[in-house]
Write a protein that holds these residues in place. Sequence first.
Motif, PDB file in Angstrom:
ATOM      1  N   TYR A   1      16.126   7.606  14.729  1.00 32.43           N
ATOM      2  CA  TYR A   1      15.182   8.700  14.852  1.00 32.43           C
ATOM      3  C   TYR A   1      14.940   9.141  13.218  1.00 32.43           C
ATOM      4  N   PRO A   2      13.671   9.519  12.919  1.00 36.60           N
ATOM      5  CA  PRO A   2      13.576  10.176  11.697  1.00 36.60           C
ATOM      6  C   PRO A   2      14.169  11.664  11.733  1.00 36.60           C
ATOM      7  N   VAL A   3      14.430  11.774  10.157  1.00 39.25           N
ATOM      8  CA  VAL A   3      14.667  13.134   9.977  1.00 39.25           C
ATOM      9  C   VAL A   3      13.653  13.596   9.275  1.00 39.25           C
ATOM     10  N   LEU A   4      12.937  14.637   9.887  1.00 38.44           N
ATOM     11  CA  LEU A   4      11.518  15.287   9.387  1.00 38.44           C
ATOM     12  C   LEU A   4      11.692  16.797   8.830  1.00 38.44           C
ATOM     13  N   ARG A   5      10.738  16.977   8.168  1.00 35.88           N
ATOM     14  CA  ARG A   5      10.424  18.209   7.343  1.00 35.88           C
ATOM     15  C   ARG A   5      10.030  19.213   8.494  1.00 35.88           C
ATOM     16  N   SER A   6       9.531  18.703   9.520  1.00 34.85           N
ATOM     17  CA  SER A   6       9.032  19.518  10.558  1.00 34.85           C
ATOM     18  C   SER A   6      10.158  20.066  11.628  1.00 34.85           C
ATOM     19  N   ASP A   7      11.178  19.362  11.389  1.00 34.12           N
ATOM     20  CA  ASP A   7      12.451  19.510  12.442  1.00 34.12           C
ATOM     21  C   ASP A   7      12.002  19.123  13.945  1.00 34.12           C
ATOM     22  N   ALA A   8      11.136  18.324  14.168  1.00 33.91           N
ATOM     23  CA  ALA A   8      10.682  17.673  15.275  1.00 33.91           C
ATOM     24  C   ALA A   8      11.762  17.261  16.114  1.00 33.91           C
TER      25      ALA A   8
ATOM     26  N   LYS B   1       0.854  -1.233   0.079  1.00 33.42           N
ATOM     27  CA  LYS B   1      -0.083  -0.009  -0.052  1.00 33.42           C
ATOM     28  C   LYS B   1       0.870   1.212   0.072  1.00 33.42           C
ATOM     29  N   THR B   2       1.907   1.323   0.934  1.00 33.21           N
ATOM     30  CA  THR B   2       2.701   2.421   0.973  1.00 33.21           C
ATOM     31  C   THR B   2       3.762   2.315  -0.198  1.00 33.21           C
ATOM     32  N   GLY B   3       4.060   1.086  -0.509  1.00 26.42           N
ATOM     33  CA  GLY B   3       5.288   1.333  -1.867  1.00 26.42           C
ATOM     34  C   GLY B   3       6.638   1.776  -1.092  1.00 26.42           C
ATOM     35  N   GLU B   4       6.918   1.649   0.194  1.00 25.60           N
ATOM     36  CA  GLU B   4       8.116   2.027   0.730  1.00 25.60           C
ATOM     37  C   GLU B   4       9.125   1.078   0.634  1.00 25.60           C
ATOM     38  N   ALA B   5       8.772   0.084   0.632  1.00 20.41           N
ATOM     39  CA  ALA B   5       9.938  -1.298   0.394  1.00 20.41           C
ATOM     40  C   ALA B   5      10.355  -1.145  -1.012  1.00 20.41           C
ATOM     41  N   ALA B   6       9.452  -0.904  -2.070  1.00 22.59           N
ATOM     42  CA  ALA B   6      10.020  -0.801  -3.538  1.00 22.59           C
ATOM     43  C   ALA B   6      10.932   0.070  -3.693  1.00 22.59           C
ATOM     44  N   ARG B   7      10.583   1.301  -2.968  1.00 25.64           N
ATOM     45  CA  ARG B   7      11.719   2.423  -3.038  1.00 25.64           C
ATOM     46  C   ARG B   7      12.911   2.128  -2.145  1.00 25.64           C
ATOM     47  N   GLY B   8      12.809   1.149  -1.146  1.00 27.85           N
ATOM     48  CA  GLY B   8      13.812   1.002  -0.202  1.00 27.85           C
ATOM     49  C   GLY B   8      14.566  -0.023  -0.520  1.00 27.85           C
ATOM     50  N   ILE B   9      14.569  -1.318   0.043  1.00 28.38           N
ATOM     51  CA  ILE B   9      15.382  -2.358   0.000  1.00 28.38           C
ATOM     52  C   ILE B   9      15.317  -2.957  -1.546  1.00 28.38           C
ATOM     53  N   ALA B  10      14.463  -2.676  -2.208  1.00 27.98           N
ATOM     54  CA  ALA B  10      14.253  -3.279  -3.311  1.00 27.98           C
ATOM     55  C   ALA B  10      15.185  -2.720  -4.269  1.00 27.98           C
TER      56      ALA B  10
ATOM     57  N   ARG C   1      19.805  11.557   3.933  1.00 26.99           N
ATOM     58  CA  ARG C   1      18.707  11.749   3.539  1.00 26.99           C
ATOM     59  C   ARG C   1      18.130  11.149   2.059  1.00 26.99           C
ATOM     60  N   PHE C   2      16.978  11.207   1.864  1.00 26.02           N
ATOM     61  CA  PHE C   2      16.304  10.527   0.612  1.00 26.02           C
ATOM     62  C   PHE C   2      15.118  11.159   0.247  1.00 26.02           C
ATOM     63  N   PRO C   3      14.736  10.938  -0.622  1.00 24.64           N
ATOM     64  CA  PRO C   3      13.452  11.636  -1.303  1.00 24.64           C
ATOM     65  C   PRO C   3      12.244  10.981  -0.287  1.00 24.64           C
ATOM     66  N   PRO C   4      11.096  11.802  -0.167  1.00 25.77           N
ATOM     67  CA  PRO C   4       9.971  11.612   0.807  1.00 25.77           C
ATOM     68  C   PRO C   4       9.312  10.390  -0.168  1.00 25.77           C
ATOM     69  N   ALA C   5       8.753   9.174   0.850  1.00 20.76           N
ATOM     70  CA  ALA C   5       8.096   8.187   0.362  1.00 20.76           C
ATOM     71  C   ALA C   5       7.089   8.453  -0.690  1.00 20.76           C
ATOM     72  N   ARG C   6       6.239   9.364  -0.454  1.00 22.83           N
ATOM     73  CA  ARG C   6       5.153   9.975  -1.286  1.00 22.83           C
ATOM     74  C   ARG C   6       4.992  11.312  -1.086  1.00 22.83           C
TER      75      ARG C   6
ATOM     76  N   GLY D   1       4.214  15.033  -0.016  1.00 21.72           N
ATOM     77  CA  GLY D   1       3.877  15.359   1.468  1.00 21.72           C
ATOM     78  C   GLY D   1       4.022  14.535   2.580  1.00 21.72           C
ATOM     79  N   HIS D   2       4.909  13.417   2.240  1.00 18.44           N
ATOM     80  CA  HIS D   2       5.403  12.553   3.412  1.00 18.44           C
ATOM     81  C   HIS D   2       6.527  13.576   4.363  1.00 18.44           C
ATOM     82  N   GLY D   3       6.026  13.259   5.655  1.00 19.51           N
ATOM     83  CA  GLY D   3       7.206  14.341   6.376  1.00 19.51           C
ATOM     84  C   GLY D   3       8.632  13.864   6.770  1.00 19.51           C
ATOM     85  N   MET D   4       8.739  12.458   6.300  1.00 17.05           N
ATOM     86  CA  MET D   4      10.164  11.930   6.683  1.00 17.05           C
ATOM     87  C   MET D   4      11.115  11.947   5.532  1.00 17.05           C
ATOM     88  N   ILE D   5      12.013  12.646   5.562  1.00 22.02           N
ATOM     89  CA  ILE D   5      13.110  12.998   4.502  1.00 22.02           C
ATOM     90  C   ILE D   5      14.167  12.526   4.792  1.00 22.02           C
TER      91      ILE D   5
END
Length: 257
Positions: free
Chosen positions: A190-197, A57-66, A218-223, A225-229
């Motif tokens: 920890y996640p690196v976030l656009r929000s700098d939280a 559903k998220t496609g994150e693995a396809a853009r990750g380990i794949a 750093r990496f492109p956001p998974a989709r 508007g995604h906050g983790m970069i």
Amino acid sequence: MLSYQHIFHAGNLADVHKHALLAWMLDYLTRKDKPVSYIETHGGRALYDLDAEAARKTGEAARGIAQARDWFAADDPYMRSLTETVAAHGPDAYPGSPLIAVQRLRDSDTLTVAELHPQEHNALELALPTVTCRRMDGFDMAHGLVPPTPRRGLMLIDPSFEVKEDYDTIPGHIRKYVRAWNVGIIALWYPVLRSDAHTSMLKTLQKDHQVALRHEVRFPPARPGHGMIGSGLFVIRPPFGLAERAANLKTHFDRLK
């Protein structure tokens, strides 16, 4: 809050960063014929099916380990875990950090993993029947375990950060772990976030532990508007050679578009 399930994100680029360096550290610790303690505060389910609907559903693995699998040589500790997982569980299987620890450690080593989410904990116990898997708050578990026996070892703190207060409370937890376990390697993801939280937490950690290794990719956001970069590891008492290994890994992330 108990809504987070890592299956939606398993095998993403943050996992690649975290798991590649974790596997390297565990391999480093087992080069000596001395027993090791491994503590993990937020274990998840340990074994993931990347063909599951939630993962697709998220496609994150396809853009990750794949796309990252060819970054690693066959004898790299992370690649060995990937290969062993596929051989044991099928082509779409992916190891979470507790399974990587089981694969890279020895029978003489001690592993203790916490997971509070009831379904995730059940899956964790099924995946790792020989490991002590506690259904409880991971921070509390770690306070009760340090210093462990044997004293040589590693703690991985890998929360989901769905509890936003974690950014404020984690430095205090780590301060106590470091005092109680004066020889342990303590690694925080920890996640690196656009929000700098995450930035206020990191400032406190760096003030408290000035010789620790902070490594971020750093990496492109998974989709859109995604906050983790990006992804970060903060490692107190980093093993010799970890900084070089992390820098080499970063070169692959720097080529992503």
